[in-house]
Design an enzyme around this catalytic site. Structure first.
Site, PDB file in Angstrom:
ATOM      1  N   ASP A 102       0.847  -1.235   0.164  1.00 57.62           N
ATOM      2  CA  ASP A 102      -0.104  -0.036  -0.033  1.00 57.62           C
ATOM      3  C   ASP A 102       0.772   1.288   0.132  1.00 57.62           C
ATOM      4  OD1 ASP A 102      -2.340   1.438  -0.142  1.00 57.62           O
ATOM      5  OD2 ASP A 102      -3.014   0.828   1.919  1.00 57.62           O
ATOM      6  N   ASP A 103       0.352   2.356  -0.313  1.00 53.30           N
ATOM      7  CA  ASP A 103       1.298   3.640  -0.400  1.00 53.30           C
ATOM      8  C   ASP A 103       1.178   4.220   1.030  1.00 53.30           C
ATOM      9  OD1 ASP A 103      -1.432   4.072   0.125  1.00 53.30           O
ATOM     10  OD2 ASP A 103      -1.770   5.939  -1.206  1.00 53.30           O
ATOM     11  N   ASP A 106      -1.840   4.790   7.825  1.00 53.68           N
ATOM     12  CA  ASP A 106      -2.322   5.868   8.628  1.00 53.68           C
ATOM     13  C   ASP A 106      -2.463   5.484   9.998  1.00 53.68           C
ATOM     14  OD1 ASP A 106      -3.591   8.108   9.686  1.00 53.68           O
ATOM     15  OD2 ASP A 106      -3.986   8.823   7.765  1.00 53.68           O
TER      16      ASP A 106
END
Length: 166
Positions: A102-103, A106
């Site tokens: 994933d980028d 969070d």
């Protein structure tokens, strides 16, 4: 007191930067898979993980690529994570030998959900925030929890008038 909106503490990532950082992620993952250092497949968490996953797959010469679609944001508001599309079940098993990319991690809710399904997969992100860092196995850059990352696929180039006129 902080009067800034959450997205006003921004970290702008260019296409060049995401490419460099995704390659760095690939280098960190090279020869780290469970099968004599190899990975069986890359699974991108859509949509943000697609560009980094493509770069990692290319750099590590992994031809088997799939996606898992997880929705956890409505615009810039985080919501309950839910799976919209799962990867091929026969490919995934318990996740052994699978590199999930994933980028960004969070809060960690997205990766936590995917990790429940594939507990033996290896989770890698380009960027990580402190609150979600425990959910990721490998990452490149940590940013503060209150930083909003502006990815190049979310931005558009357009003319802006100079401050002092034309």
């Amino acid at each position: 007191m902080n009067d800034r909106l959450p997205h006003e503490k921004g970290f702008h990532v260019s296409w060049d930067q995401i490419h460099r950082d995704s390659r760095a992620l690939a280098w960190r993952l090279d020869k780290q898979g469970p099968d004599e250092g190899a990975w069986r497949a890359v699974v991108a968490i859509t949509r943000g993980g697609m560009a980094p996953a493509m770069i990692v797959a290319r750099e590590l010469d992994i031809r088997l690529v799939d996606t898992i679609s997880v929705k956890s944001y409505d615009w810039q508001q985080q919501s309950e994570a839910r799976i919209l599309k799962a990867p091929d079940a026969a490919l995934m098993g318990d996740g052994t030998g699978i590199l999930v990319v994933d980028d960004l991690v969070d809060t960690g809710k997205t990766l936590e959900l995917v990790r429940q399904l594939y507990p033996k997969a290896h989770f890698a992100t380009v960027y990580a925030k402190p609150q979600g860092r425990t959910q990721v196995d490998t990452y490149i850059t940590e940013v503060s929890q209150d930083t909003w990352i502006f990815f190049p696929w979310d931005m558009a180039l357009q003319y802006v008038r100079p401050y002092r006129g034309d």
